[in-house]
Each structure stands twice: as C-alpha cells, then as structure tokens.
Scaffold this motif. Sequence first.
Motif, PDB file in Angstrom:
ATOM      1  N   TYR A   1     -50.992   4.381  36.748  1.00 53.24           N
ATOM      2  CA  TYR A   1     -51.506   3.924  35.459  1.00 53.24           C
ATOM      3  C   TYR A   1     -51.090   4.897  34.353  1.00 53.24           C
ATOM      4  CZ  TYR A   1     -54.350   1.042  38.541  1.00 53.24           C
ATOM      5  OH  TYR A   1     -54.748   0.156  39.502  1.00 53.24           O
ATOM      6  N   GLY A   2     -51.406   4.519  33.131  1.00 54.40           N
ATOM      7  CA  GLY A   2     -51.166   5.411  32.014  1.00 54.40           C
ATOM      8  C   GLY A   2     -49.819   5.257  31.366  1.00 54.40           C
ATOM      9  N   GLU A   3     -49.207   4.073  31.400  1.00 53.16           N
ATOM     10  CA  GLU A   3     -47.927   3.863  30.742  1.00 53.16           C
ATOM     11  C   GLU A   3     -48.073   3.989  29.231  1.00 53.16           C
ATOM     12  OE1 GLU A   3     -45.043   4.261  30.751  1.00 53.16           O
ATOM     13  OE2 GLU A   3     -43.837   2.487  31.228  1.00 53.16           O
ATOM     14  N   THR A   4     -47.034   4.488  28.590  1.00 56.78           N
ATOM     15  CA  THR A   4     -47.047   4.656  27.137  1.00 56.78           C
ATOM     16  C   THR A   4     -45.902   3.861  26.519  1.00 56.78           C
ATOM     17  OG1 THR A   4     -45.707   6.659  27.340  1.00 56.78           O
ATOM     18  CG2 THR A   4     -48.098   6.945  27.236  1.00 56.78           C
ATOM     19  N   THR A   5     -45.915   3.753  25.212  1.00 58.15           N
ATOM     20  CA  THR A   5     -44.848   3.087  24.478  1.00 58.15           C
ATOM     21  C   THR A   5     -44.221   4.082  23.509  1.00 58.15           C
ATOM     22  OG1 THR A   5     -46.391   2.325  22.796  1.00 58.15           O
ATOM     23  CG2 THR A   5     -45.977   0.843  24.664  1.00 58.15           C
ATOM     24  N   LEU A   6     -43.195   3.626  22.794  1.00 60.48           N
ATOM     25  CA  LEU A   6     -42.532   4.487  21.812  1.00 60.48           C
ATOM     26  C   LEU A   6     -43.112   4.247  20.429  1.00 60.48           C
ATOM     27  CD1 LEU A   6     -38.801   4.257  22.937  1.00 60.48           C
ATOM     28  CD2 LEU A   6     -40.373   6.180  23.234  1.00 60.48           C
ATOM     29  N   PRO A   7     -43.380   5.301  19.670  1.00 62.68           N
ATOM     30  CA  PRO A   7     -43.957   5.131  18.331  1.00 62.68           C
ATOM     31  C   PRO A   7     -42.970   4.442  17.395  1.00 62.68           C
ATOM     32  CG  PRO A   7     -43.302   7.414  18.689  1.00 62.68           C
ATOM     33  CD  PRO A   7     -43.140   6.712  20.001  1.00 62.68           C
ATOM     34  N   GLY A   8     -43.525   3.598  16.534  1.00 62.92           N
ATOM     35  CA  GLY A   8     -42.714   2.923  15.529  1.00 62.92           C
ATOM     36  C   GLY A   8     -42.071   1.646  16.002  1.00 62.92           C
ATOM     37  N   LEU A   9     -42.182   1.337  17.302  1.00 61.88           N
ATOM     38  CA  LEU A   9     -41.583   0.118  17.853  1.00 61.88           C
ATOM     39  C   LEU A   9     -42.687  -0.819  18.309  1.00 61.88           C
ATOM     40  CD1 LEU A   9     -38.733   1.611  20.066  1.00 61.88           C
ATOM     41  CD2 LEU A   9     -38.525   0.679  17.768  1.00 61.88           C
ATOM     42  N   ASP A  10     -42.655  -2.037  17.851  1.00 65.03           N
ATOM     43  CA  ASP A  10     -43.629  -3.035  18.255  1.00 65.03           C
ATOM     44  C   ASP A  10     -43.140  -3.715  19.524  1.00 65.03           C
ATOM     45  OD1 ASP A  10     -45.818  -4.679  18.294  1.00 65.03           O
ATOM     46  OD2 ASP A  10     -45.011  -6.106  16.827  1.00 65.03           O
ATOM     47  N   LEU A  11     -43.041  -2.922  20.595  1.00 70.02           N
ATOM     48  CA  LEU A  11     -42.520  -3.424  21.857  1.00 70.02           C
ATOM     49  C   LEU A  11     -43.449  -3.029  22.993  1.00 70.02           C
ATOM     50  CD1 LEU A  11     -38.720  -2.476  21.530  1.00 70.02           C
ATOM     51  CD2 LEU A  11     -39.751  -4.716  21.128  1.00 70.02           C
ATOM     52  N   SER A  12     -43.662  -3.957  23.919  1.00 71.73           N
ATOM     53  CA  SER A  12     -44.451  -3.665  25.101  1.00 71.73           C
ATOM     54  C   SER A  12     -43.646  -2.770  26.044  1.00 71.73           C
ATOM     55  CB  SER A  12     -44.814  -4.971  25.819  1.00 71.73           C
ATOM     56  OG  SER A  12     -43.646  -5.569  26.364  1.00 71.73           O
ATOM     57  N   PRO A  13     -44.295  -2.181  27.052  1.00 70.72           N
ATOM     58  CA  PRO A  13     -43.537  -1.353  28.002  1.00 70.72           C
ATOM     59  C   PRO A  13     -42.378  -2.108  28.655  1.00 70.72           C
ATOM     60  CG  PRO A  13     -45.877  -0.936  28.262  1.00 70.72           C
ATOM     61  CD  PRO A  13     -45.755  -2.084  27.299  1.00 70.72           C
ATOM     62  N   GLN A  14     -42.619  -3.374  29.039  1.00 70.10           N
ATOM     63  CA  GLN A  14     -41.544  -4.141  29.665  1.00 70.10           C
ATOM     64  C   GLN A  14     -40.399  -4.384  28.684  1.00 70.10           C
ATOM     65  OE1 GLN A  14     -44.750  -4.866  29.838  1.00 70.10           O
ATOM     66  NE2 GLN A  14     -45.217  -4.637  32.020  1.00 70.10           N
ATOM     67  N   GLN A  15     -40.721  -4.643  27.431  1.00 70.97           N
ATOM     68  CA  GLN A  15     -39.670  -4.823  26.427  1.00 70.97           C
ATOM     69  C   GLN A  15     -38.909  -3.527  26.186  1.00 70.97           C
ATOM     70  OE1 GLN A  15     -42.208  -6.377  23.299  1.00 70.97           O
ATOM     71  NE2 GLN A  15     -41.438  -8.469  23.603  1.00 70.97           N
ATOM     72  N   ILE A  16     -39.614  -2.399  26.227  1.00 73.16           N
ATOM     73  CA  ILE A  16     -38.943  -1.102  26.079  1.00 73.16           C
ATOM     74  C   ILE A  16     -37.997  -0.859  27.241  1.00 73.16           C
ATOM     75  CG2 ILE A  16     -39.340   1.388  26.116  1.00 73.16           C
ATOM     76  CD1 ILE A  16     -41.822   0.933  24.455  1.00 73.16           C
ATOM     77  N   PHE A  17     -38.375  -1.306  28.438  1.00 74.85           N
ATOM     78  CA  PHE A  17     -37.489  -1.173  29.595  1.00 74.85           C
ATOM     79  C   PHE A  17     -36.134  -1.830  29.312  1.00 74.85           C
ATOM     80  CE2 PHE A  17     -35.589  -3.193  33.293  1.00 74.85           C
ATOM     81  CZ  PHE A  17     -35.488  -2.145  34.195  1.00 74.85           C
ATOM     82  N   PHE A  18     -36.160  -3.073  28.826  1.00 74.86           N
ATOM     83  CA  PHE A  18     -34.906  -3.781  28.563  1.00 74.86           C
ATOM     84  C   PHE A  18     -34.177  -3.186  27.364  1.00 74.86           C
ATOM     85  CE2 PHE A  18     -37.410  -7.136  30.776  1.00 74.86           C
ATOM     86  CZ  PHE A  18     -36.574  -7.281  31.876  1.00 74.86           C
ATOM     87  N   ARG A  19     -34.928  -2.731  26.386  1.00 72.79           N
ATOM     88  CA  ARG A  19     -34.293  -2.099  25.228  1.00 72.79           C
ATOM     89  C   ARG A  19     -33.581  -0.813  25.643  1.00 72.79           C
ATOM     90  NH1 ARG A  19     -34.937  -1.405  19.559  1.00 72.79           N
ATOM     91  NH2 ARG A  19     -33.170  -0.090  18.992  1.00 72.79           N
ATOM     92  N   SER A  20     -34.193  -0.053  26.537  1.00 72.53           N
ATOM     93  CA  SER A  20     -33.577   1.193  26.998  1.00 72.53           C
ATOM     94  C   SER A  20     -32.322   0.912  27.804  1.00 72.53           C
ATOM     95  CB  SER A  20     -34.575   1.990  27.842  1.00 72.53           C
ATOM     96  OG  SER A  20     -35.701   2.352  27.069  1.00 72.53           O
ATOM     97  N   TYR A  21     -32.347  -0.161  28.590  1.00 69.66           N
ATOM     98  CA  TYR A  21     -31.137  -0.537  29.326  1.00 69.66           C
ATOM     99  C   TYR A  21     -30.003  -0.833  28.353  1.00 69.66           C
ATOM    100  CZ  TYR A  21     -27.753  -3.411  31.741  1.00 69.66           C
ATOM    101  OH  TYR A  21     -26.575  -3.927  32.220  1.00 69.66           O
ATOM    102  N   ALA A  22     -30.284  -1.618  27.322  1.00 68.76           N
ATOM    103  CA  ALA A  22     -29.246  -1.973  26.349  1.00 68.76           C
ATOM    104  C   ALA A  22     -28.799  -0.759  25.554  1.00 68.76           C
ATOM    105  CB  ALA A  22     -29.759  -3.066  25.422  1.00 68.76           C
TER     106      ALA A  22
END
Length: 732
Positions: free
Chosen positions: A657-678
């Motif tokens: 547990y305890g997943e975080t997101t990136l500040p300034g981005l309106d993205l869920s953790p799963q969306q950040i996963f795909f964004r980081s891949y790209a």
Amino acid sequence: MEGGDKSEEEPRGPRQALRMGTLQSQENSPEERLPTERSRLRPTARRVLMTVLVFSALLASSVLLFYTFRNCGPSPCQTPACRDLGARYLASGDSGAAPCADFFSFACGRANGTSGSFQALAEENKSRLRGILEAQGSWHPGLGEEKAFQFYNSCMDTHAIEAAGAGPLRQVIEELGGWCISGNWTSLDFNRTLRLLMSQYGHFPFFRAYLGPHPASSHTPVIQIDQPEFDVPLKQEQEQKVSAQIFREYLTYLNQLGTLLGGDPGKVQEHASLSISITSQLSQFLRPLEQRQAQGKLFQMVTVDQLQEMAPAIDWLSCLQATFTPMSLSPSQTLMVHDLEYLKNMSRLVEELVLTQRDFLQSHMILGLVGTLSPALDSKFQDARRELSQKLRELTEQPPVPARPRWIECVEETGVFFEPTLAALYVQEAFGPRTQSAAMELFTAIKDALITRLRSLSWVNKETRDEAQDKVTQLQVEMGAPEWALKPELGRQEYSDVQLGPSFLQSVLSCVRSLRARIVRSFLQPFPHHRWKVSPWAVSAYYSIPDHAVVFPAGLLQPPFFHPGYPRAVNFGAAGSIMAHELMHIFYKLLLPGGCPACDTHALQRELLCLERHYAAFPLPGRSFFNGSRRFLENVADVGGLTIALQAYNKRLLWHYGETTLPGLDLSPQQIFFRSYAQVMCNGHSSQDPHHTHSPAPLRVHGPLSSTPAFARHFRCPRGTLLNPSSRCQLW
C-alpha cells in the motif's frame, strides 16, 4: 410476540376468530384495552427504529469510507526528485493532445526537436562525470584517479594545445620516417611503418585488427581481421555526381592537412589526389554485410600462415605480434577473418604501390593518421575535420551534428582511457546501496511476473514452458557495474605504463598503448563471468546470448527512468518496462521459423501475423522492415515488455500500500505508469533507417499501448479509437 400468537390461532377459522374478538371487546374497558393496543404497535416501531438505525449506520460508514479513501488514497509525492520529475513531464507533454488518439504527443509533444530521453540521460551522466573530474579536491586520489584528473585537465587546457600547434604531430611523422610532402623523409620498409602505425598509434589504414570473443566460445579470445573504416562514405550504389562532390570535399580536407603541416601546395595536391585514388580502389573491394551473409561468408577461420599465403603484402605475424603484446603469437595462430576476398585484393594493390609509388603510399598512411589524431591536435586541425564532416553529411542527406562543448569530448576521452577509475567514482556517487537494492527488487518483481505470464501463453506447451522458466531462473544478472568497478583498488593498478605529457598528443598516444595492453591482458586472464560491453555510466541495457546474461548499467537506472523515491508507477513503467524488454530477448529463438517445434505453431504464427498487421495499420511511412526482420522482433519485445511490467506493477499494488502520484499532474497511478513508459521513448529514433533495430518512437509508444486493454480502460478510450482497437493480438 402478538404476531406469533395470531398466526397460531388462524387455523381455527375466520368465524371463531371474529367471535372471540367480539366477546373480548365487549368485556374489557377502554383502560383495560390500552396495553393490548400498545402491544400491537410495538413491532411496527421496532421495524421503523431498525430501519433508521441501519440507514444511519450506512450513512456513517459512507462518510467514514469517503474520508478514509480521501485521506489514505494516492497522495502526491513531494520529494525534490518527484517534483523535478513532475516538472519534466509537464514540460515535455502536450495536454491538448488526445491521449486515446496520439499518446506520443500527449507525453512527448513539447519535446520534439530536443534530445531524446536516452540521449538526455547520457548527457546528464557525462555532466556528472564532469563534476567528478573537476571536483578533484573532494576525492582522495590514488595513482589511477590522479592520472585521470591530470589527463582531463590536459585535455581542457586548450591554451597549451594551441601553443604547441602542429609541433607534436611533426615529431610523430619524423618517428615514422617523415614524408616527402614536407621535405625530409626516409624510405622505410612498408611493413615497418605499418607495424608502428598499428602498435604505437592505433591507426589501421588497410584493415582493422582487434580482439573479440571466439564464435564457438565467448570466453576465448581470437584476433579478428575486419574491413577498414574510411573517412569518406564511398558506396558503389552512389550517384556519380554525389561521389564526385564527396571526392572534391575530401581533397580539400587533405590539402588543408598538408598545408597545416608545412607542405608545398603543389606537392600536397598531388599526394592528396593519389591518396583519394587509393581509398577509392580499396572501397571498391568491400562487400556489403548483406552480400557476405547471403553467400554464407560472414567470417572465415584461418591461421596466420594461411593468411600470409593468401595476402602476402602484409607481414601478418610481425604486425599482429606488435599490436597484441603481451600475447604470444605463432604462425599457427588462428585468426577470424571477416572478408577474405577484400584482404586478397588489398594485398595485390599494396604490392603494386610498394613497387611503383612507395612515397605516395607513405603519404596516404600519414594523411590517414593525421585524421585519426585530429581530436588531440589544435583547433585548426579540428575545425578542418568538423567542416569535412558537416559537408559530407549534407551530401549524403544526413542531419547536421551540432557542435559539442569541449568538456564533453574531454569527459569521453577520459572515460575511454580511464574507465576502471571513473567507473568506481561514478558508482560511488550515483549508484549507492539504496539505489542498487531498489533496482534489484524491481528486477525481481519483473522476473517473477514473466515466469507467471509464461504459464498462461496459449501457444507454448508444458515442456517448452518449463524450459523457458528454467532459462529465466538461471539468468545471470549484472546490475549497476561490473565487479571490478566496485573495487577501486583494481583500477589504481592499471596505469603504471601511462606517461602523461609533454604534449596532449603524447598523452593520448601513451593512453592508446596502455588501453590496448589492458584489453589484451584482460582477455588472457581467466574470466568466468560475462564481460561487459558498455561502461557503467552508459544508458543501454542488453542481453548477451552466449553468456545468458542481462546487463543494466548504473547510468540507465537514474532519473527520469528510476529513483528509489519515485512512485512505483514511474519505476515500473520506465525502468521496469526496459528490464522486461531485455528479458523478452531470451525468447527470440522461439519466435523464429522452426525455433519452437513443440509449440502450437499455428497459434504462434497467427499471433505473429496479427501483431505484424496491427503495427502496419499505424499511420507511419515505410513498412518493409516488418517481414521477419530484427525490428519486428524488437516490436514484439516492446509489447511483451509493457505487458510484463504492467503485470508486475499490478501485483505490487495488490501486496503493498501507499502508492503516490506526481505533483502537478492530474493522473492516477495507473495513468502515470503508462505515461512513464511513453516518456522513455520521447523524441527517440524516428528515421526509417533499415539498419536501425528499433521502430520510430511514436510506433514504440502506440503499438504496445494499443495492445494493452488496461490502457484504454484507465484513459477511458472509446471503442474503435486508435489506442482502443476493436480486436487485439494475444501473443503475450
């Protein structure tokens, strides 16, 4: 209770029940009837009360859950590393692009025209090396560190290099017997000059000779004789007009070199023209790799004696012995020759020139040496070389290469000659125990996810699946740096033969000789493990088939691809997908025709054809590279790598547990996963060069994402959009 009694009396019949009720009502007074009426109201009140209590409990639970999820759900990571990464994503992305139609632009739209993610990270790593080399007071230098710092300082001392001018180079030419362009010269034996060029100056004018792994045993060294590398891109299929322009530019360059060395202009022109003629004739002997591959002659194993008989103009034993000291060579020494026909033709040409035009042959070799040494010379030589390079790129329709700062060139040179020392210092600063532990933990999660995924592949039978799992389990993993880089004392013993000065050119030549001797010694020593092909600060991972080893350098496991303090979504989406991609290379053989006879061949070919058609449907030019090529296999690895990384990430979310997101981005953790891949692919390779093993960057993003249902689900892509197709392939 009254309800229960009433149900027991009902069988008596309606008449009896009515009569008893009538008699009772007649006999009791209103006061006596009151308790009975209260008793009849009690069940209704209880039901109402229970409903209110249940509703209140549900309402309270909902409020509690709302505040719990609001307070315990993913929160922005506010560490400096996360803030920097969030700012980087905001700067590179185009929020106006529709993620379901063009996710590459959504993630990388503003990065177009700048360096790609891998190139940017490579430059950041060099900047860190620069900081190490320029912060010498903060280290406790031993012999290796001290000489590395001295060499870097000598490289950066452009005033001293300019003051020396062409003097150091003239001294080198005199050691080679001189040349008639500048007056005095002694007609030396051809093979003696060639031996000096190869062993003392690292210049190979007619062929290349280097140590490499034996094709039958990766840990057994063999001397390899390969085609030469020419300064001019002469190709047989070039238009005559283009070839003539290339010759003119190269002739201008050679004339400049001769003039800078004090040669008579008329004599320089004559010797430069003949040097170009020699290069042209040699280039006509070259056979393309594809042609040699089609003829089944990629290489041939011959002895020194056999090569001497087939190409007698070169004193092979003498030249190779001087070059690969301290190896002890004999006439029966086995060599690996990459193009025997070229060597035969080259030998005939050299024999003719030695007999008829020895002085021109000497000038040809020295002019080539000057080009090789130009990075260590003053700005006049470097400017001439840079101008030639830019004009040749224009003629061959290649984009111009921007001028690089001096410090980058000096960092690279220092890294080549003092890699053991710089490796230890870089790892000490950039890949500490916390980072190394986190990177290995990530790789373990990726490897476990791959093993799990193998069990669900429809086209793999049980025997092949078990073999594949064993291969993954037995894989040798090299993380961060080779073992010698983690022991700085080893690097301090390597440079006793390096003599720095009196000029920078002399320092470079001393380092060239020392490096070659170290390479030879390393091949002669027992080496049971994998021999690294990249430096620890490199940004390229790879899988070695002969050693069954996968390598992830420390330079790759840096921001923005990896950091122990990043959200897991970032590390799994970026570094995790890279790790999974390399693991996919283990299964290349299974995907080739006949590579998996026990598999469901029909199902495998169906999925491969499906993926080929899927990629071909994207709006990008040029499709010839998909038919069974290495690039298609890399596309397969991209799709599989993303699939495995996502599976590993989902499992990690399930158990941690305890997943975080990136500040300034309106993205869920799963969306950040795909964004980081790209983000890894931002502004990467985009040309259609058939020799490049990877697809253009947009295709490397859109191909795998459109093959992943979870992407469409998390970005709510309508059915039928580019990244949410109506059907998908099921290879992985």
